[in-house]
Write an enzyme that holds these catalytic residues in place. Structure first.
Site: not given
Length: 151
Positions: A72, A101
């Site tokens: 991510e 994330c």
């Protein structure tokens, strides 16, 4: 021939990206999408030009490999590097995002997270996503959609 759904298409892209992962513990892929168009992709691995876990092993501190950048984050950083806005985008991830994330996704303005597999789903991540009005949806991935054989 029946077409696959948008969710299947973007999740398939994330699974394809995960095949580039250099992590020996978990291969993860992420695809950032805006208006049904892919704007970035990432997988978990080391910094560009750095040592990779597949070559030198994981560098584990407190049960977490610190050598890798998560998928991510790599996708979000790719957008930043090339000046591609993430505000209002969606992200498709092979696994539920970690807490770090999660916060990066929220701060980047991504409005929806679609994930294929549960993975240490942190309750605080779910709470933060809810506070930020980020849609979170489990989208199971069926590898059969990748079959090139027509029925």
């Amino acid at each position: 021939m029946e077409r696959i759904t948008w969710d299947q298409y973007f999740m398939a892209q994330s699974h394809l990206l995960a095949l580039r992962s250099t992590c020996t513990r978990l291969a993860v892929g992420a695809t950032i999408v805006r208006d049904k168009r892919i704007i970035a992709g990432g997988y978990n691995g080391s910094i560009a030009g750095g040592a990779h876990c597949i070559d030198e092993g994981c560098y584990v501190i407190d049960n977490h490999c610190v050598r890798t950048i998560h998928a991510e984050m790599n996708a979000i950083i790719q957008c930043a590097k090339f000046g591609v806005p993430t505000e209002g985008a969606e992200i498709y991830v092979t696994h539920f995002p970690c807490l770090h994330c999660c916060k990066a996704i929220i701060q980047s303005g991504i409005r929806a997270v679609y994930y294929a597999q549960d993975y240490k789903n942190h309750p605080y991540a779910l709470e933060l996503f809810q506070q930020a009005n980020v849609l979170v949806r489990h989208v199971p991935f069926d590898r059969e959609v990748l079959s090139l054989l027509q029925k």
